[in-house]
Design a protein around this motif. Structure first.
Motif, mmCIF file in Angstrom:
data_model
loop_
_atom_site.group_PDB
_atom_site.id
_atom_site.type_symbol
_atom_site.label_atom_id
_atom_site.label_comp_id
_atom_site.label_asym_id
_atom_site.label_seq_id
_atom_site.Cartn_x
_atom_site.Cartn_y
_atom_site.Cartn_z
ATOM 1 N N ASP A 1 0.866 -1.195 0.000
ATOM 2 C CA ASP A 1 0.000 0.000 0.000
ATOM 3 C C ASP A 1 0.894 1.233 0.000
ATOM 4 N N TYR A 2 0.659 2.080 -0.983
ATOM 5 C CA TYR A 2 1.459 3.301 -1.096
ATOM 6 C C TYR A 2 0.568 4.520 -0.890
ATOM 7 N N GLU A 3 1.139 5.570 -0.333
ATOM 8 C CA GLU A 3 0.506 6.881 -0.435
ATOM 9 C C GLU A 3 1.398 7.675 -1.382
ATOM 10 N N ILE A 4 0.884 7.875 -2.596
ATOM 11 C CA ILE A 4 1.734 8.485 -3.616
ATOM 12 C C ILE A 4 1.929 9.969 -3.326
ATOM 13 N N LEU A 5 3.163 10.407 -3.417
ATOM 14 C CA LEU A 5 3.516 11.800 -3.105
ATOM 15 C C LEU A 5 4.011 12.491 -4.365
ATOM 16 N N PRO A 6 3.913 13.817 -4.403
ATOM 17 C CA PRO A 6 4.480 14.524 -5.553
ATOM 18 C C PRO A 6 5.994 14.297 -5.603
ATOM 19 N N HIS A 7 6.543 14.274 -6.793
ATOM 20 C CA HIS A 7 7.973 13.977 -6.918
ATOM 21 C C HIS A 7 8.691 15.125 -7.610
ATOM 22 N N VAL A 8 10.015 15.082 -7.539
ATOM 23 C CA VAL A 8 10.810 16.102 -8.230
ATOM 24 C C VAL A 8 12.052 15.445 -8.815
ATOM 25 N N ILE A 9 12.317 15.743 -10.074
ATOM 26 C CA ILE A 9 13.410 15.096 -10.810
ATOM 27 C C ILE A 9 14.549 16.081 -11.094
ATOM 28 N N ASP A 10 14.216 17.290 -11.496
ATOM 29 C CA ASP A 10 15.217 18.266 -11.931
ATOM 30 C C ASP A 10 15.858 18.971 -10.729
ATOM 31 N N VAL A 11 17.124 19.294 -10.853
ATOM 32 C CA VAL A 11 17.856 19.862 -9.714
ATOM 33 C C VAL A 11 17.365 21.265 -9.350
ATOM 34 N N GLU A 12 17.108 22.091 -10.353
ATOM 35 C CA GLU A 12 16.636 23.454 -10.053
ATOM 36 C C GLU A 12 15.245 23.398 -9.413
ATOM 37 N N GLU A 13 14.411 22.500 -9.936
ATOM 38 C CA GLU A 13 13.065 22.367 -9.352
ATOM 39 C C GLU A 13 13.141 21.831 -7.930
ATOM 40 N N ALA A 14 14.094 20.933 -7.692
ATOM 41 C CA ALA A 14 14.239 20.374 -6.341
ATOM 42 C C ALA A 14 14.684 21.441 -5.354
ATOM 43 N N MET A 15 15.386 22.480 -5.851
ATOM 44 C CA MET A 15 15.872 23.548 -4.980
ATOM 45 C C MET A 15 14.824 24.644 -4.772
ATOM 46 N N ALA A 16 13.748 24.595 -5.548
ATOM 47 C CA ALA A 16 12.735 25.647 -5.457
ATOM 48 C C ALA A 16 12.035 25.587 -4.101
ATOM 49 N N ASP A 17 11.496 26.731 -3.708
ATOM 50 C CA ASP A 17 10.877 26.871 -2.381
ATOM 51 C C ASP A 17 9.751 25.878 -2.117
ATOM 52 N N ASN A 18 8.935 25.651 -3.149
ATOM 53 C CA ASN A 18 7.732 24.838 -2.938
ATOM 54 C C ASN A 18 7.934 23.379 -3.383
ATOM 55 N N ALA A 19 9.201 22.969 -3.538
ATOM 56 C CA ALA A 19 9.463 21.613 -4.059
ATOM 57 C C ALA A 19 8.980 20.552 -3.076
ATOM 58 N N PRO A 20 8.511 19.395 -3.587
ATOM 59 C CA PRO A 20 8.204 18.276 -2.682
ATOM 60 C C PRO A 20 9.487 17.881 -1.956
ATOM 61 N N LEU A 21 9.411 17.610 -0.675
ATOM 62 C CA LEU A 21 10.604 17.284 0.106
ATOM 63 C C LEU A 21 10.773 15.773 0.222
ATOM 64 N N LEU A 22 11.993 15.307 -0.055
ATOM 65 C CA LEU A 22 12.263 13.887 0.128
ATOM 66 C C LEU A 22 12.396 13.554 1.611
ATOM 67 N N PHE A 23 13.045 14.476 2.341
ATOM 68 C CA PHE A 23 13.198 14.302 3.795
ATOM 69 C C PHE A 23 12.630 15.554 4.442
ATOM 70 N N GLU A 24 11.544 15.392 5.173
ATOM 71 C CA GLU A 24 10.821 16.563 5.676
ATOM 72 C C GLU A 24 11.609 17.341 6.722
ATOM 73 N N ASP A 25 12.696 16.742 7.227
ATOM 74 C CA ASP A 25 13.461 17.423 8.283
ATOM 75 C C ASP A 25 14.897 17.727 7.853
ATOM 76 N N MET A 26 15.152 17.759 6.560
ATOM 77 C CA MET A 26 16.541 17.949 6.139
ATOM 78 C C MET A 26 16.918 19.435 6.121
ATOM 79 N N ILE A 27 17.853 19.799 6.987
ATOM 80 C CA ILE A 27 18.344 21.171 7.073
ATOM 81 C C ILE A 27 19.706 21.213 6.383
ATOM 82 N N THR A 28 19.884 22.174 5.493
ATOM 83 C CA THR A 28 21.124 22.287 4.721
ATOM 84 C C THR A 28 22.341 22.397 5.634
ATOM 85 N N ARG A 29 23.303 21.526 5.422
ATOM 86 C CA ARG A 29 24.559 21.627 6.170
ATOM 87 C C ARG A 29 25.476 22.634 5.483
ATOM 88 N N GLY A 30 26.392 23.213 6.256
ATOM 89 C CA GLY A 30 27.383 24.110 5.677
ATOM 90 C C GLY A 30 26.904 25.541 5.534
#
Lengths: 755, 291, 160
Positions: A137-166
């Motif tokens: 059983d899956y709950e399908i989530l929005p996905h993101v493939i492109d790097v610029e789109e993944a960096m956009a503010d409203n991008a679907p998050l792969l890890f909801e708690d990932m804070i940028t290091r560095g």
């Protein structure tokens, strides 16, 4: 150690003998990853996610387990949880919390092809049938493939708690940016103001797969006492052991890993996908378990290198002096952090002496398989951007592209972005060799263009071990821990023969399993001939010292009066001339009487590797009506330190260049709107075929590395760094159009021509 | 669990048709297997009866009757290229078949399979259609004939009824000064599926005027398209630059491609005319050389 | 699943085997007969690693059913060397360093052998096209082409 042996004394090094492992590979008896079998063996298959991004709500495998012939099924619930921690040097850091989730998904699936469960059955057809009976059983989530789109503010998050290091202070909001890194030398902002010309450009590259022809494969057997054994195709069986043991909560010493022959890797077989699953299934079922990937699985579930989005700015004086440079590199890491963006930031401008430079890198997760090393990981990507920009700089100021590079080339002592200084010569010599090539000035035909580019790679040293055993007939067995991907048994045997002063044919190199030789890092980073070579030379020197002791015993003289010359012990000093020399073979024959087995082991954590440097030019012809790019001529010069086996050095260069040609022209991952890979096969993932390319001309430039007894520099990787830019620069020459988006496939080239 | 698959290798046409029409389940014909076995591996088709037709003489031979070639549907590409008289008479069709995959694949892949698999990008189909080939089909109701252009109806679909099997293709007798050619565009030099393909067959009169032409393009629609307007642009001309331009424009106008992993719409539309013009030039030069 | 009985010749020897009707020749060779010299790189006929000859024609054994082998004569890489003597192609492949990882080598050798049987004096271009169905990711093909052309030369010399 620092006295490089002069070339004229060498007998074996610099020749190209037949490889010791050649015949089994020519007759079909060599055992690769999928070729091992054991009695009672089960076949395992892996259930993989059809979705690019989804929460895993429930996995029900009761029906699958009930299928006759199914012996066991595992999911992530069968593996222990791992601590969230980045281990090892930042450039190659590993996080087992991520790794265990990559081999079997836990909370979520993060890419199409992500492993969910594995089934062991008596036949592969039954295992396949069982996969279809597992209900997820899956709950399908929005996905993101492109790097610029993944960096956009409203991008679907792969890890909801990932804070940028560095970043200081740390961001308060989670994002897909795992890490930001920055390197700076001097004051680029002020320096750009002094530049007479500035060229600024934006680039994109597609992720590309290493494309090894052998899919991942392994066989495992586990005993009820906790011990287990693995035969697998990998670049480093010690790495497989470390990772598998940790992922399964085993004692390292209980796991014995064997290196099968390996059917290509190029960085892609430095991590585990199947081995922990096979061992876990073998433990669960009590049978040996074999798992092999299909080609489709290789594309969907093993790691390509990153695609990227990049901006380069270079400031130059009209006399060609580079005064300032900046690069912003955004690399896709795939589903888990760990793209080679740091390498990209470090390597891009490394060929040049630029007093003021800055690079900024972002490691960005997205719903693709996790990126893995690919030949000089990270460097070819940033080099495409930097070397394309350099071409435009040369054209802007009207300077020959080799001349521009020579004028600014890094030398011994040139400061590097990361604070160190260049320690080796060879870059200028390589460029000069390319410049002198008779065809560099030859006229071009209609629709043809010529492009130049260079490439830098760190090269590796590191941990290697070996044991040298002298046999009673005077032959030796050299056991190392380095899997042989492209002929390293030959170079190892050559160095042993040279050091011992015996015939190449008298050396039998083997790759020992993890419990039979000392720890050895993976075959990667162009390190084996350098580092493993060094430990073999050390062990051979110990053997010589022992042989001298044995000779002293035979002659009943003091050991300090025995020297080793031309493969024989000779009395020396006050004993000079008292006895005829004793050959290696003669002393070996008296082993038992002189003290027993003659064995030497050695281990190194080798330092002092010299970076790899390659300079290349190519001529292309562009079909103006179809946009097809044909490689007409390709010349690649590389500083190889000293060519131990020149034919295999050339092979590394020609192979790296052709992989680069594929990267430049046709290779890419094509995703549909659902985030599913549409070209997971060799039909539409278009690697170069024999008829696509001309003979690649390799020029071996030999500027020996003073830190290696035979002057070795790693040769396997720098060659893949320049081709993408060299080809783009040639296409620009042929058409006047600048292609900034890889691959330069015919539709893109034609669109550029029509623009 | 996958159901069992029965495998049969009949020696006669009648036996094949009886097997195909008598089976209740998923039946598939195995010729070269270069598409079918991949589909079976991927689980896209799970036949319960597989009928290997390569032991049936009518399907695996090339024969000639009053100047008309009869090409067995299960003749593979290598066989075609090795049949000197056939390859000389139909160089375009032979080239098209010889573009299918590697030499390993060409030793297996058949023209009948290429047609019935009904990929819009099949290389030999535009060449067959341009040649004016007629398919002879046998089924439970007996034997019938059909134009090749009416067999594939869309991706993976054909107009054959249950139990029917394509036996052979009949090519028209070669007129003097006539020849065919096929060209395709692929990103590499080999091993790819056509991004666009163009088959041309034309006949000149003694004065070099084109009196007959057929132009068929592949990979630009749901099936290969016979473009009458393109042929019309050539007929009555010497196939000079301006006629070729017009023919190319008609080809581009007929395209109704999709964007996919192998090419974009815009690219296919543009390159289809390029391939058609280049193929026409080859066919023209061949036709001028023949008597 | 009931299996079918197949009688065939492999590398000159009569061989009988049982296989499921769906099994490919590649699966039969590797998993039933333990002739693992023939490699699987893709399973879809795109890489050539599984190249064998069937009645002297080269095919991808992944696109050939085991049951189709009935009455046929098959040659695999294991049948290339004669006793303790390597085939000229095998010798030339080592001499020219035409293999790095070696996984494409068995298929490449079989393909090269069929080329030289048809055409004892191929050009570089003909060789490249003939071998275009055999992917090699290590060498960039240079050394492979040199090895095949050199083997052809030696074989021609031996005949004249």
């Amino acid at each position: 150690m620092n006295d490089i042996i002069s070339e004229k004394k060498l007998k074996v090094i610099g020749t190209s003998p037949d490889r010791p492992d050649g015949v089994p590979k020519l007759t079909g008896t060599a055992q690769y990853g999928a070729d091992h079998s054991l009695p009672g063996m089960l076949w395992a298959k892996v259930l993989r996610s059809p979705h690019a991004h989804a929460r895993l709500l429930k996995i029900d495998y009761t029906k699958a387990l009930a299928l006759p012939g199914v012996k066991g099924i595992i999911t992530s619930a069968d593996l222990p949880e791992q601590k969230f921690d980045y281990l090892g040097p930042e450039r190659v850091a590993q996080n087992f919390w991520h790794m265990t989730r990559n081999i079997l998904a836990r909370e979520k699936v993060l890419y199409e092809g992500h492993a969910i469960a594995a089934v062991a059955a008596t036949t592969s057809a039954i295992a396949d049938a069982a996969l279809k009976l597992i209900v997820v059983d899956y709950e399908i989530l929005p996905h993101v493939i492109d790097v610029e789109e993944a960096m956009a503010d409203n991008a679907p998050l792969l890890f909801e708690d990932m804070i940028t290091r560095g970043v200081t202070p740390p961001p308060t909001k989670a994002s897909n940016i795992s890490k930001r890194i920055q390197f700076q030398l001097g004051d680029p902002d002020s320096a750009f103001k002094t530049a007479e010309e500035i060229v600024e450009m934006h680039f994109k590259t597609a992720p590309v797969h290493q494309g090894y022809i052998e899919p991942h494969a392994c066989l495992a057997r586990a005993d009820q006492d906790g011990q287990a054994e693995v035969w697998s195709s990998s670049q480093g069986h010690f790495v497989i052991r470390t990772m598998t043991a940790k992922l399964l909560g085993m004692k390292t010493g209980d796991l014995r890993c064997h290196a099968s022959e390996i059917g290509g890797a190029f960085g892609g077989k430095t991590v585990v996908y199947l081995e922990p699953l096979a061992v876990a299934l073998s433990r669960k079922t009590g049978h040996p378990v074999k798992i092999t990937m299909t080609r489709e699985e290789v594309f969907k579930a093993s790691g390509p290198t990153s695609g990227a989005s990049m901006t380069i700015k270079i400031g130059v004086m009209r006399d060609g002096t580079l005064v300032a440079a900046e690069g912003i590199f955004k690399y896709q890491a795939g589903a888990f952090p760990g793209s080679p963006v740091m390498n990209g930031c470090m390597c891009g401008f490394a060929p040049y002496d630029i007093a003021n430079a800055r690079t900024i890198g972002y490691d960005v997760v997205c719903n693709r398989p996790k990126a893995v090393a690919y030949r000089a990981p990270g460097s070819p990507i940033s080099a495409f951007a930097v070397e394309s920009t350099m071409d435009m700089v040369a054209k802007r100021i009207g300077m020959d592209p080799i001349q521009l590079r020579l004028k600014n080339i890094a030398k011994i002592g040139t400061p590097l972005l990361w604070g160190a200084k260049h320690g080796h010569a060879g870059f200028a010599e390589t460029l000069q060799a390319l410049q002198k090539h008779p065809h560099y000035q030859s006229p071009l035909g209609k629709n043809q263009g010529r492009g130049v580019a260079v490439g830098y790679w760190f090269n590796g040293g590191g941990e290697s071990s070996c044991t040298v055993n002298v046999n009673e007939d005077g032959t030796v067995v050299v056991a190392t821990g380095s899997p042989d991907i492209g002929g390293s048994r030959a170079s190892t045997a050559q160095m042993a023969a040279e050091t011992l002063g015996i015939a190449y044919e008298g050396v039998r190199p083997i790759i020992a399993d993890t419990n039979s030789v000392g720890y050895t890092q993976a075959t990667g980073g162009s390190r084996v001939t350098f580092a493993t070579g060094m430990t073999v030379i050390n062990a051979c020197k110990k053997i010589i010292a022992e042989m001298c002791l044995r000779a002293a015993k035979i002659w009943k003289i003091e050991s300090e009066n025995v020297i080793w010359e031309d493969g024989s012990a000779r009395p020396a000093g006050k004993r000079a001339g008292e006895f005829p020399p004793l050959t290696f073979k003669e002393i070996a024959a008296k082993r038992t009487a002189t003290g027993g087995p003659i064995v030497a082991s050695d281990s190194v954590n080798a330092e002092g590797q010299a970076p790899g440097f390659s300079a290349q030019f190519c001529d292309v012809e562009v079909d103006p009506e179809t946009g097809a790019v044909k490689i007409v001529r390709y010349v690649a010069a590389q500083d190889v330190g000293r060519a131990i086996h020149p034919k295999y050095c050339e092979g590394q260069i020609t192979g790296g260049v052709v992989q680069g040609i594929g990267w430049a022209l046709n290779e890419e991952y094509i995703y549909n709107s659902a985030g599913r890979l549409e070209n997971a096969g060799f039909l539409d993932y278009r690697m170069p075929v024999a008829s696509d390319i001309p003979m690649i001309e390799a020029i071996l430039v030999e500027v020996p590395n003073p830190n290696h007894p035979y002057g070795v520099k790693g040769v396997a990787e720098a060659n893949i760094v320049p081709p993408m830019a060299a080809i783009a620069n040639a296409v620009h020459g042929a058409t006047g159009r600048r292609l900034t988006d890889l691959p330069m496939s015919p539709p893109k080239v034609l669109a550029a021509l029509d623009a | 669990m996958m159901s069992e698959m029965r495998f049969e290798s009949p020696q006669t046409l009648e036996a094949a048709v009886a097997l195909l029409s008598g089976h209740n389940g998923i039946t598939k014909i195995l010729a070269g297997g270069t598409d079918l076995l991949i589909q079976m591996r991927g689980g896209r088709v799970e036949p319960t009866l597989l009928v290997d037709v390569k032991s049936i003489p009518e399907l695996t031979s090339i024969s000639q009757n009053n100047g008309a070639f009869r090409l067995g549907a299960a003749v593979n590409a290598m066989q075609m290229s090795e049949h000197e008289a056939f390859a000389q008479s139909w160089p375009g069709l032979t080239e098209a078949a010889m573009l299918i995959g590697s030499y390993q694949i060409k030793s297996r892949a058949t023209v009948g399979g290429n047609l019935c698999n009904a990929s819009p990008a099949a290389d030999s189909v535009p060449a067959l259609i341009a040649a004016g080939a007629i398919a002879t089909i046998m089924g439970p109701q007996g034997i019938r004939e059909q134009k090749v252009e009416d067999i594939a109806t869309g991706p993976g679909k054909n107009s054959l009824a249950k139990g029917e099997i394509v036996l052979y293709f009949t090519l028209p007798p070669r007129a003097p000064h006539s020849a065919d050619a096929y060209l395709r565009f692929i990103p590499r030099t080999e091993m790819d599926i056509a991004v666009v393909g163009a088959g041309i067959n034309l006949t000149l009169n003694d004065k070099g005027i084109c009196i007959e032409a057929r132009v068929c393009i592949g990979a630009v629609a749901e099936k290969a398209l016979l473009v009458k307007e393109a042929a019309a642009a050539l007929i009555g001309s010497t196939c000079d630059e301006s006629a070729l331009e017009k023919m190319g424009a008609a080809v581009s106008a007929a395209c109704r491609p999709i964007d996919d992993k192998r090419g974009t719409k815009a690219y296919r539309i543009k390159v289809s005319s390029v391939m058609a013009r280049r193929a026409a030039t080859i066919a023209l030069n061949r036709a001028r050389r023949t008597h | 699943m009931s299996k079918q009985h197949v009688t065939t010749q492999i590398n000159g020897n009569s061989v009988e085997f049982l296989c499921e009707t769906r099994q490919t020749l590649l699966e039969v060779l590797r998993d039933e007969l333990h002739l693992t010299g023939t490699k699987e790189g893709c399973g879809t006929g795109d890489c050539g690693a599984c190249t064998v000859t069937v009645d002297s024609k080269m095919v991808c054994s992944c696109l050939f059913l085991g049951v189709e082998a009935e009455g046929k004569s098959i040659q695999t890489i294991e049948g290339m060397a004669q006793g303790d003597k390597l085939h000229v192609l095998q010798r030339k492949f080592t001499e020219h360093a035409a293999l790095q990882c070696g996984i494409c080598t068995p298929g490449m050798l079989i393909a090269a052998q069929t080329l030289l049987e048809r055409n004892p004096d191929p050009t570089e271009e003909q060789t490249r096209y003939w071998l275009s169905g055999n992917l090699c990711r290590c060498t960039g093909y240079n050394q492979i082409i040199h090895a095949v052309l050199d083997a052809a030369k030696e074989l021609r010399g031996a005949k004249s």
